[in-house]
Design a protein around this motif. Structure first.
Motif, PDB file in Angstrom:
ATOM      1  N   LYS A  63      17.814   2.006  11.519  1.00  0.00           N
ATOM      2  CA  LYS A  63      19.235   1.210  11.961  1.00  0.00           C
ATOM      3  C   LYS A  63      18.044   0.911  12.814  1.00  0.00           C
ATOM      4  N   LEU A  64      19.848   0.154  12.740  1.00  0.00           N
ATOM      5  CA  LEU A  64      18.919  -1.307  13.434  1.00  0.00           C
ATOM      6  C   LEU A  64      19.892  -1.340  14.910  1.00  0.00           C
ATOM      7  N   GLU A  65      19.875  -0.228  15.893  1.00  0.00           N
ATOM      8  CA  GLU A  65      20.976  -0.109  17.237  1.00  0.00           C
ATOM      9  C   GLU A  65      20.807  -1.483  18.150  1.00  0.00           C
ATOM     10  N   THR A  66      22.137  -1.466  18.761  1.00  0.00           N
ATOM     11  CA  THR A  66      22.897  -2.198  19.234  1.00  0.00           C
ATOM     12  C   THR A  66      21.873  -3.196  20.209  1.00  0.00           C
ATOM     13  N   GLU A 126      15.914  -5.803  17.847  1.00  0.00           N
ATOM     14  CA  GLU A 126      15.842  -6.442  16.483  1.00  0.00           C
ATOM     15  C   GLU A 126      14.776  -6.204  16.156  1.00  0.00           C
ATOM     16  N   VAL A 127      14.722  -4.264  16.385  1.00  0.00           N
ATOM     17  CA  VAL A 127      13.379  -3.076  15.161  1.00  0.00           C
ATOM     18  C   VAL A 127      14.156  -2.260  14.466  1.00  0.00           C
ATOM     19  N   ARG A 128      14.470  -2.093  12.895  1.00  0.00           N
ATOM     20  CA  ARG A 128      14.478  -1.188  12.829  1.00  0.00           C
ATOM     21  C   ARG A 128      13.958  -0.073  13.270  1.00  0.00           C
ATOM     22  N   THR A 129      14.502   0.904  13.918  1.00  0.00           N
ATOM     23  CA  THR A 129      13.408   2.912  13.902  1.00  0.00           C
ATOM     24  C   THR A 129      14.218   3.760  13.117  1.00  0.00           C
ATOM     25  N   LYS A 130      13.757   4.711  12.670  1.00  0.00           N
ATOM     26  CA  LYS A 130      14.146   5.823  11.817  1.00  0.00           C
ATOM     27  C   LYS A 130      12.739   6.941  12.507  1.00  0.00           C
ATOM     28  N   ASP A 131      13.668   7.972  12.936  1.00  0.00           N
ATOM     29  CA  ASP A 131      12.674   9.197  13.538  1.00  0.00           C
ATOM     30  C   ASP A 131      12.140   8.987  14.934  1.00  0.00           C
ATOM     31  N   GLY A 132      12.138   7.156  15.740  1.00  0.00           N
ATOM     32  CA  GLY A 132      11.274   7.539  16.416  1.00  0.00           C
ATOM     33  C   GLY A 132       9.979   6.547  16.378  1.00  0.00           C
ATOM     34  N   LYS A 133      10.454   5.982  14.976  1.00  0.00           N
ATOM     35  CA  LYS A 133       9.433   5.100  14.458  1.00  0.00           C
ATOM     36  C   LYS A 133      10.048   3.138  13.902  1.00  0.00           C
ATOM     37  N   GLN A 134       9.090   2.073  14.300  1.00  0.00           N
ATOM     38  CA  GLN A 134       9.145   1.051  14.361  1.00  0.00           C
ATOM     39  C   GLN A 134       9.052   0.885  13.035  1.00  0.00           C
ATOM     40  N   LEU A 135      10.325  -0.121  12.139  1.00  0.00           N
ATOM     41  CA  LEU A 135       9.750  -0.353  11.238  1.00  0.00           C
ATOM     42  C   LEU A 135       9.018  -1.627  11.196  1.00  0.00           C
ATOM     43  N   ALA A 136       7.294  -1.579  11.791  1.00  0.00           N
ATOM     44  CA  ALA A 136       6.493  -2.394  11.979  1.00  0.00           C
ATOM     45  C   ALA A 136       5.001  -2.791  10.882  1.00  0.00           C
ATOM     46  N   MET A 137       5.245  -3.417  10.168  1.00  0.00           N
ATOM     47  CA  MET A 137       3.555  -3.389   9.581  1.00  0.00           C
ATOM     48  C   MET A 137       3.694  -5.008   9.170  1.00  0.00           C
ATOM     49  N   LYS A 138       2.192  -5.125   8.917  1.00  0.00           N
ATOM     50  CA  LYS A 138       0.837  -6.254   8.482  1.00  0.00           C
ATOM     51  C   LYS A 138       0.728  -7.205   7.501  1.00  0.00           C
ATOM     52  N   LEU A 139       0.418  -8.072   7.276  1.00  0.00           N
ATOM     53  CA  LEU A 139       0.422  -9.137   6.300  1.00  0.00           C
ATOM     54  C   LEU A 139      -0.224  -9.687   6.612  1.00  0.00           C
ATOM     55  N   ASN A 191       1.091  -1.282   0.094  1.00  0.00           N
ATOM     56  CA  ASN A 191       0.005   0.485  -0.006  1.00  0.00           C
ATOM     57  C   ASN A 191       1.239   0.949  -0.262  1.00  0.00           C
ATOM     58  N   SER A 192       1.477   1.972  -1.130  1.00  0.00           N
ATOM     59  CA  SER A 192       2.428   3.120  -1.355  1.00  0.00           C
ATOM     60  C   SER A 192       1.391   3.984  -0.378  1.00  0.00           C
ATOM     61  N   SER A 193      -0.198   4.245  -0.457  1.00  0.00           N
ATOM     62  CA  SER A 193      -0.608   5.544  -0.381  1.00  0.00           C
ATOM     63  C   SER A 193      -0.502   5.499   1.232  1.00  0.00           C
ATOM     64  N   LYS A 194      -0.201   4.540   1.959  1.00  0.00           N
ATOM     65  CA  LYS A 194      -0.286   4.642   3.399  1.00  0.00           C
ATOM     66  C   LYS A 194       0.785   5.503   4.152  1.00  0.00           C
ATOM     67  N   ALA A 195       0.496   6.855   4.066  1.00  0.00           N
ATOM     68  CA  ALA A 195       1.218   8.123   4.277  1.00  0.00           C
ATOM     69  C   ALA A 195       1.383   7.905   5.896  1.00  0.00           C
ATOM     70  N   ASP A 196       2.832   8.235   6.132  1.00  0.00           N
ATOM     71  CA  ASP A 196       3.560   8.952   7.140  1.00  0.00           C
ATOM     72  C   ASP A 196       3.818   7.190   7.397  1.00  0.00           C
ATOM     73  N   HIS A 197       3.702   5.695   6.744  1.00  0.00           N
ATOM     74  CA  HIS A 197       4.128   4.701   7.212  1.00  0.00           C
ATOM     75  C   HIS A 197       5.285   4.261   6.605  1.00  0.00           C
ATOM     76  N   PRO A 198       6.401   3.083   6.998  1.00  0.00           N
ATOM     77  CA  PRO A 198       7.288   1.946   6.513  1.00  0.00           C
ATOM     78  C   PRO A 198       7.315   2.037   5.091  1.00  0.00           C
ATOM     79  N   ILE A 199       5.823   1.543   4.702  1.00  0.00           N
ATOM     80  CA  ILE A 199       5.482   0.924   3.425  1.00  0.00           C
ATOM     81  C   ILE A 199       5.353   1.957   2.684  1.00  0.00           C
ATOM     82  N   SER A 200       4.767   3.287   2.728  1.00  0.00           N
ATOM     83  CA  SER A 200       4.900   4.338   2.058  1.00  0.00           C
ATOM     84  C   SER A 200       6.253   4.390   0.749  1.00  0.00           C
ATOM     85  N   GLU A 201       7.101   3.791   1.406  1.00  0.00           N
ATOM     86  CA  GLU A 201       9.246   3.880   1.244  1.00  0.00           C
ATOM     87  C   GLU A 201       9.240   3.319   0.103  1.00  0.00           C
TER      88      GLU A 201
END
Length: 531
Positions: free
Chosen positions: A357-360, A363-376, A284-294
């Motif tokens: 980035k995957l901080e030391t 287990e989950v990457r983050t960007k600007d305080g947001k997790q790289l998380a989504m649903k399938l 879903n490319s149209s989901k603004a401000d969500h990782p999947i839009s990138e």
């Protein structure tokens, strides 16, 4: 008395032995003129001008003017046709020996009434571009009808050949002259009639003995609603059903191991069509401000999926690896596109370069305080989709994704696609008979893939090219436009291909005449018979 009891016991035993021997080679004990197939869902509303009904079932009852075959478009209810020089007028010359199941004549007036009924519900049919091109339907004489378009539209005959909506139901079944608000019956011109239906339990179809192309050899076909998996497998073993096939959502009622077990028993055969579609994950490319839009995130997902393992281990080699939205054997789809092979390190690099980035110790990457998380989302009735979802979940975890997988009924998943309430979901292309035009036309419609495509940077350019290709009368121009369209969506990674799928049938060994249509949504049941 003791002697009589012994004799009765022997007779009963002999009777049972005879009965069991008669059931060899896939004879489930049902009438040899009856086919009973398992389906994970009810046939639903069989109105052919709407979209909730089972397409394999509708394909038994209703017919179109023309048929899509390997050799191209062939006559069906229309014996022949002519196209005007400007491509705007199609004149169809109808068969004169056809009646609807209720005895009503099939003629030009019936064709006009049906097509106009479809057009009166234009919003519902926006996904099929022909619906936006039809200006009028004119009766020339009793068996000649004229279809007038606003402009030339090269997929006209292909879209008229689809399982729905441009098929024909008796005008007596209309409600107030329309079909958009429902119908009062389901009388088509096809080889079978709907005889009985109990919602969420079964549906029974009987042979149309007056069928214009000759009565079907198999006289009765029943659809039995059963959960996919073990329940269906046991029903096959017990003889409660004797036929299963890939449904119109691309889901199989049995996994590969169960299919092989039935075939190994010697009672069943497995028949598989040539590749017909591409199984894919839709983003879903149209989901603004969500990782999947990138685009970068979608690319990373693409590189993280081991398609070879899915093909070999999950599909047991029955589906081939797909690297593009359409396989090269689809018209206009043999285009040179960047190949994204399975490459975990490449996926990690893409995410790193785009700020994920995957901080030391995490287990989950983050960007600007947001997790790289989504649903399938996947079809809960498809065991293969569930297994793929679990496999992909584990693969994405390896590169720092948090993927939640959710199984839902196919209608619920389809509704999410329409409303845009998803991050990722499983889907498939329309298939060999309809593509590329049908799947690509769906890029612009809300009920299909609008939410998938409208968030990409070149969305307006994409939609303009789609509009141009559908009305182009020049073959080379059409090829160039399709190449551009496929490159745009490929570069944006909004359709992540997994495998090229086929229609699979598991049937009694003594069932003959099994074949496939050019579409993945119908089977020619009328050609099948027990021997």
């Amino acid at each position: 008395m003791g002697l009589i009891f012994i004799l009765i016991s022997i007779l009963v035993a002999c009777s049972e032995e005879t009965s069991n021997s008669e059931r060899k080679d896939g004879d489930t004990g049902k009438s040899e003129s009856e086919l009973i197939y398992a389906s994970a869902k009810d046939i639903n509303d069989m109105n052919p001008h709407l979209y909730t009904g089972s397409m394999p079932a509708q394909g038994m009852i209703y017919e179109s003017l023309v048929e899509n075959t390997k050799e191209g478009i062939k006559p069906l209810l229309a014996e022949s046709w002519e196209v005007s020089e400007d491509g705007k007028v199609y004149t169809f010359f109808l068969r004169e020996d056809v009646t609807f199941h209720d005895g009503e004549p099939f003629n030009a007036e019936a064709v006009k009434n049906n097509i106009e009924a479809v057009q009166h519900n234009a919003e519902k049919h926006a996904w099929i571009k022909l619906s936006t091109k039809i200006e009028s339907v004119n009766v020339v004489d009793e068996y000649t009808v004229e279809l007038v378009l606003s402009e030339a539209y090269y997929p006209t005959l292909v879209e008229l050949s689809m399982t729905r909506p441009y098929v024909f139901i008796s005008p007596k079944d209309f409600k107030n002259g329309e079909t958009k608000d429902g119908v009062s019956g389901y009388n088509g011109t096809g080889p079978y009639k709907l005889a009985d239906h109990k919602i969420d339990e079964f549906a029974t179809f009987t042979a149309n003995e007056d069928y214009w192309n000759g009565p079907p050899k198999t006289k009765k076909i029943s659809s039995k609603v059963l959960p996919a998996g073990e329940t269906t497998f046991l029903a096959l073993q017990k003889g409660e059903v004797n036929f299963v096939f890939t449904d119109d959502r691309g889901a199989d009622s049995l996994n590969v191991e169960a299919m092989n077990q039935l075939v190994d028993s010697g009672d069943y055969q497995l028949v598989r069509s040539e590749p017909m579609n591409t199984k894919m994950i839709v983003a879903n490319s149209s989901k603004a401000d969500h990782p999947i839009s990138e685009t970068a995130v979608r690319e990373a997902i693409w590189y993280s999926i081991d398609r070879e393992t899915i093909s070999k281990d999950i599909f047991n080699g029955t589906e081939s690896v797909a690297h593009t939205l359409f396989s090269p054997n689809v018209n206009y789809a043999d285009v040179d596109l960047e190949k994204r092979d399975y490459d975990v390190e490449k996926a990690k690099d893409i995410l790193e370069q785009n700020g994920w980035k995957l901080e030391t110790g995490e287990e989950v990457r983050t960007k600007d305080g947001k997790q790289l998380a989504m649903k399938l989302y996947y079809d809960s009735n498809s065991s293969s989709q569930k297994t793929q979802a679990e496999f992909i979940q584990a693969s994405l975890k390896e590169i720092g994704f948090l993927l939640e997988i959710i199984g839902e009924e196919s209608t619920s998943v389809a509704n999410r696609r329409s409303t845009g309430d998803y991050d990722l979901l499983f889907n498939q292309t329309w298939g060999l008979a309809y593509d590329p035009q049908s799947t690509i036309a769906a890029f612009t419609t809300e009920s299909s893939y609008l939410h998938t495509t409208k968030g990409i940077e070149r969305a307006d350019e994409l939609y303009n090219k789609i509009e141009q290709v559908m009305v182009s009368t020049d073959e080379e121009t059409r090829k160039a436009l399709y190449a551009d369209i496929l490159k745009i969506v490929h570069d944006e990674a909004v359709f992540i291909p997994i495998s090229n799928g086929s229609v699979t049938i598991v049937a009694p060994k003594n069932l003959h005449g099994i074949s496939f249509k050019q579409t993945q949504f119908e089977l020619p049941f009328e050609l099948m018979s027990f021997k």
